[in-house]
Write a protein that holds these residues in place. Structure first.
Motif, PDB file in Angstrom:
ATOM      1  N   ARG A   5      -1.142   5.463 -12.294  1.00  0.00           N
ATOM      2  CA  ARG A   5      -2.300   5.886 -11.504  1.00  0.00           C
ATOM      3  C   ARG A   5      -1.893   6.308 -10.101  1.00  0.00           C
ATOM      4  N   LEU A   6      -0.982   5.537  -9.505  1.00  0.00           N
ATOM      5  CA  LEU A   6      -0.550   5.844  -8.145  1.00  0.00           C
ATOM      6  C   LEU A   6       0.169   7.181  -8.092  1.00  0.00           C
ATOM      7  N   HIS A   7       1.111   7.409  -9.015  1.00  0.00           N
ATOM      8  CA  HIS A   7       1.856   8.659  -9.021  1.00  0.00           C
ATOM      9  C   HIS A   7       0.937   9.851  -9.257  1.00  0.00           C
ATOM     10  N   SER A   8      -0.017   9.664 -10.121  1.00  0.00           N
ATOM     11  CA  SER A   8      -0.958  10.752 -10.392  1.00  0.00           C
ATOM     12  C   SER A   8      -1.773  11.099  -9.153  1.00  0.00           C
ATOM     13  N   SER A   9      -2.203  10.062  -8.416  1.00  0.00           N
ATOM     14  CA  SER A   9      -3.035  10.308  -7.234  1.00  0.00           C
ATOM     15  C   SER A   9      -2.240  10.929  -6.092  1.00  0.00           C
ATOM     16  N   LEU A  10      -0.933  10.623  -6.024  1.00  0.00           N
ATOM     17  CA  LEU A  10      -0.115  11.169  -4.935  1.00  0.00           C
ATOM     18  C   LEU A  10       0.264  12.622  -5.163  1.00  0.00           C
ATOM     19  N   ALA A  11       0.289  13.036  -6.408  1.00  0.00           N
ATOM     20  CA  ALA A  11       0.620  14.430  -6.740  1.00  0.00           C
ATOM     21  C   ALA A  11       1.945  14.867  -6.122  1.00  0.00           C
ATOM     22  N   ARG A  64       3.509  13.669  -3.513  1.00  0.00           N
ATOM     23  CA  ARG A  64       3.669  13.454  -2.068  1.00  0.00           C
ATOM     24  C   ARG A  64       4.389  12.129  -1.792  1.00  0.00           C
ATOM     25  N   THR A  65       5.013  12.044  -0.627  1.00  0.00           N
ATOM     26  CA  THR A  65       5.702  10.830  -0.189  1.00  0.00           C
ATOM     27  C   THR A  65       4.686   9.796   0.268  1.00  0.00           C
ATOM     28  N   LEU A  66       4.965   8.518  -0.025  1.00  0.00           N
ATOM     29  CA  LEU A  66       4.050   7.432   0.325  1.00  0.00           C
ATOM     30  C   LEU A  66       4.679   6.512   1.364  1.00  0.00           C
ATOM     31  N   ALA A  67       3.900   6.193   2.408  1.00  0.00           N
ATOM     32  CA  ALA A  67       4.234   5.130   3.354  1.00  0.00           C
ATOM     33  C   ALA A  67       3.180   4.040   3.183  1.00  0.00           C
ATOM     34  N   VAL A  68       3.598   2.762   3.157  1.00  0.00           N
ATOM     35  CA  VAL A  68       2.647   1.696   2.857  1.00  0.00           C
ATOM     36  C   VAL A  68       2.736   0.572   3.874  1.00  0.00           C
ATOM     37  N   GLY A  69       1.576   0.000   4.188  1.00  0.00           N
ATOM     38  CA  GLY A  69       1.490  -1.206   5.001  1.00  0.00           C
ATOM     39  C   GLY A  69       0.550  -2.188   4.315  1.00  0.00           C
ATOM     40  N   VAL A  70       0.906  -3.461   4.324  1.00  0.00           N
ATOM     41  CA  VAL A  70       0.070  -4.506   3.732  1.00  0.00           C
ATOM     42  C   VAL A  70      -0.018  -5.645   4.739  1.00  0.00           C
ATOM     43  N   ASP A  71      -1.205  -5.893   5.251  1.00  0.00           N
ATOM     44  CA  ASP A  71      -1.407  -6.918   6.283  1.00  0.00           C
ATOM     45  C   ASP A  71      -2.798  -7.504   6.142  1.00  0.00           C
ATOM     46  N   ARG A  72      -2.952  -8.763   6.518  1.00  0.00           N
ATOM     47  CA  ARG A  72      -4.304  -9.287   6.688  1.00  0.00           C
ATOM     48  C   ARG A  72      -4.964  -8.551   7.852  1.00  0.00           C
ATOM     49  N   TYR A 103       4.850  -0.886  -3.456  1.00  0.00           N
ATOM     50  CA  TYR A 103       6.077  -0.984  -2.667  1.00  0.00           C
ATOM     51  C   TYR A 103       7.193  -0.123  -3.275  1.00  0.00           C
ATOM     52  N   ARG A 104       7.373  -0.250  -4.574  1.00  0.00           N
ATOM     53  CA  ARG A 104       8.489   0.426  -5.248  1.00  0.00           C
ATOM     54  C   ARG A 104       8.319   1.948  -5.227  1.00  0.00           C
ATOM     55  N   SER A 105       7.065   2.397  -5.159  1.00  0.00           N
ATOM     56  CA  SER A 105       6.789   3.834  -5.172  1.00  0.00           C
ATOM     57  C   SER A 105       6.857   4.475  -3.797  1.00  0.00           C
ATOM     58  N   SER A 106       6.979   3.678  -2.756  1.00  0.00           N
ATOM     59  CA  SER A 106       6.868   4.209  -1.392  1.00  0.00           C
ATOM     60  C   SER A 106       8.230   4.499  -0.776  1.00  0.00           C
ATOM     61  N   ARG A 107       8.276   5.511   0.041  1.00  0.00           N
ATOM     62  CA  ARG A 107       9.489   5.849   0.791  1.00  0.00           C
ATOM     63  C   ARG A 107       9.621   4.997   2.042  1.00  0.00           C
ATOM     64  N   ALA A 144      11.207  -5.308  -3.783  1.00  0.00           N
ATOM     65  CA  ALA A 144      10.562  -4.442  -4.771  1.00  0.00           C
ATOM     66  C   ALA A 144      11.261  -3.102  -4.972  1.00  0.00           C
ATOM     67  N   GLN A 145      12.219  -2.765  -4.111  1.00  0.00           N
ATOM     68  CA  GLN A 145      12.785  -1.418  -4.140  1.00  0.00           C
ATOM     69  C   GLN A 145      13.680  -1.157  -5.352  1.00  0.00           C
ATOM     70  N   ASN A 146      13.746   0.113  -5.726  1.00  0.00           N
ATOM     71  CA  ASN A 146      14.680   0.594  -6.744  1.00  0.00           C
ATOM     72  C   ASN A 146      16.046   0.774  -6.086  1.00  0.00           C
ATOM     73  N   PRO A 147      17.063   0.006  -6.491  1.00  0.00           N
ATOM     74  CA  PRO A 147      18.369   0.104  -5.825  1.00  0.00           C
ATOM     75  C   PRO A 147      18.955   1.517  -5.823  1.00  0.00           C
TER      76      PRO A 147
END
Length: 473
Positions: free
Chosen positions: A249-255, A257-265, A351-355, A376-379
């Protein structure tokens, strides 16, 4: 073998799955399960004239004891002093600090209540491990009731420098409370220096090698124990996510594009407006990135009843709207902003999908999101961790791109650098970070602290006579 007793504000239910419970809860539950023990904390319930005895039930080798609190007492303890006073103080947000003597008194009364409820359940040789700023006075209350066994304390958030700590009217009483523990654990060596400097300069205590402290005839030890994550479990989740529905689902929605992610309360300590503004600055000053990179910010609501947190949420919604209104295309939304928690497998997939992993708190004890992102990263094709120098994790993760979250243009520069970073450099930086994440897991953290607590009396020894004389003056 001595029984382990853990005290925390909230207790993870034995029915709560590991993926939902969080790394700390899993580690504590595992430590108790290995040798058997007691987990004591707040039930999450309030009632007028609550029962004096906790609700007790067993699951496997663990006994759970949950204390119900009076609503006014719980509010003074939790919302008032713990999170209205200590939280902003320890995160250097003095403008947000609210100190009321009634809250301070309520904070101590709740600690006294917990001690009175816990004391009948304790055995003389129990080892008690108290967690976080909600319960700093608990050891004092237990000592007054006659408990002479080992008590350790771990402070999960930053410890402020002496100049900041001195703004707290109750600073001296809190440090005297700390002295009733046998071992005080902090996240970083910077935190240790801050506390020891206060003790030696303000409290007239004596500091001996190894963090041994003498204060008013009490001896205890202060040391750094950087907390980790359940690395193996997170790597497993990330690998499984490769073929999961969330990844598709994530890859389909990004079409593409490169992803940057933040996860915080959703908390003012996390630097979320700074992060949004830095992403906006990137799109403004470097138009080549427009329509090519998407930022996703996951920010579950925290303490939504507090006015300052509601104001922060409004500010972020306005910033997200302004950035998207300025730069969005009919097929691209620059900033995705989610106000709800996501399950750990879903986060691992993101996480794994993000640059880029964006971890930019204004002040943080450790920040385990940074370590989760690395795990979570792909080595073969890892992303880049962009990390605030004011997170405790910055002391360990040397492969990250370090930023000052107060420097918006500087953060935009680092985002640009991360987006352009070649594969070989990304791999080298990831390997340096992953070596630390694999070596310093939450299980090692737990075992190391408990082992040191068990041997604390041996390490304290006798303080020099001049230190005892100084403490008596």
């Amino acid at each position: 073998m001595a029984r382990l007793v853990i005290v925390s504000n909230r207790v993870a239910s034995p029915k709560e799955r590991a993926a939902k419970a969080g790394g700390l809860a899993v580690a504590l539950r595992e430590a108790l399960g290995r040798q058997g023990g007691l987990w004591f904390g707040w039930s999450g319930e309030t009632e007028v004239n609550p029962p004096t005895e906790p609700k007790i039930f067993r699951s496997g080798r663990v006994t759970y004891a949950l204390q119900t609190l009076d609503p006014e007492e719980q509010h003074a303890h939790y919302a008032g002093y713990a999170n209205g006073t200590l939280w902003p103080l320890c995160h250097y947000r003095l403008g947000a600090l609210s100190y009321r003597r009634t809250d301070w008194e309520g904070y101590r009364r709740v600690n006294d209540t917990f001690a009175r409820s816990l004391m009948p359940l304790l055995k003389p040789d129990d080892v008690v491990w108290v967690h976080d700023y909600h319960f700093i006075p608990l050891a004092s209350a237990l000592r007054e009731l006659g408990f002479k066994g080992l008590i350790g304390y771990f402070h999960h958030i930053p410890w402020p420098t002496p100049d900041v700590f001195l703004t707290l009217p109750s600073h001296a009483a809190l440090v005297e409370d700390l002295s009733q523990y046998d071992l005080v654990g902090l996240q970083t060596e910077n935190d240790v220096r801050a506390l020891l400097t206060y003790i030696s300069s303000e409290a007239r205590g004596w500091i001996a090698p190894g963090g041994v402290v003498g204060l008013k005839e009490r001896r205890f030890r202060v040391a750094a124990y950087p907390i980790g994550i359940d690395t193996e479990a997170f790597v497993k989740d990330a690998k499984a996510a490769v073929t999961g529905e969330e990844m598709e689902r994530l890859h389909s929605s990004l079409a593409g594009r490169t992803l940057a992610v933040g996860v915080d309360r959703l908390d003012y300590s996390k630097g979320l407006p700074n992060k949004f503004n830095a992403f906006g600055e990137l799109l403004k000053s470097r138009p080549e990135h427009r329509s090519k990179v998407t930022m996703m910010q996951v920010a579950p609501v925290s303490r939504g009843e507090v006015a300052e947190y509601r104001a922060l949420r409004r500010e972020l919604e306005e910033l997200a709207g302004a950035i998207n209104g300025e730069y969005a295309e009919f097929d691209w939304v620059p900033l995705r902003y989610l106000n709800r928690p996501l399950a750990r497998p879903t986060l691992a997939a993101i996480y794994r999908s993000s640059r880029i992993g964006l971890v930019t708190p204004l002040r943080d004890g450790m920040n385990l999101v940074a370590k989760e992102y690395v795990a979570a990263q792909n080595p073969k094709n890892p992303g880049v961790l962009v990390l605030s120098r004011f997170a405790g994790a910055a002391n360990e993760l040397s492969g990250a791109l370090m930023v000052n979250p107060y420097d918006i243009e500087g953060m935009a520069d680092m985002l640009d650098l991360a987006l352009a970073m070649p594969l070989e450099e990304r791999q080298e930086r990831w390997r340096a970070n992953m070596a630390v994440v694999e070596a310093n897991t939450i299980h090692k953290w737990c075992d190391t602290f408990l082992d040191d607590l068990a041997h604390t009396v041996d390490r304290l020894g006798e303080l020099p006579e001049h230190s005892r004389a100084a403490a008596r003056q």
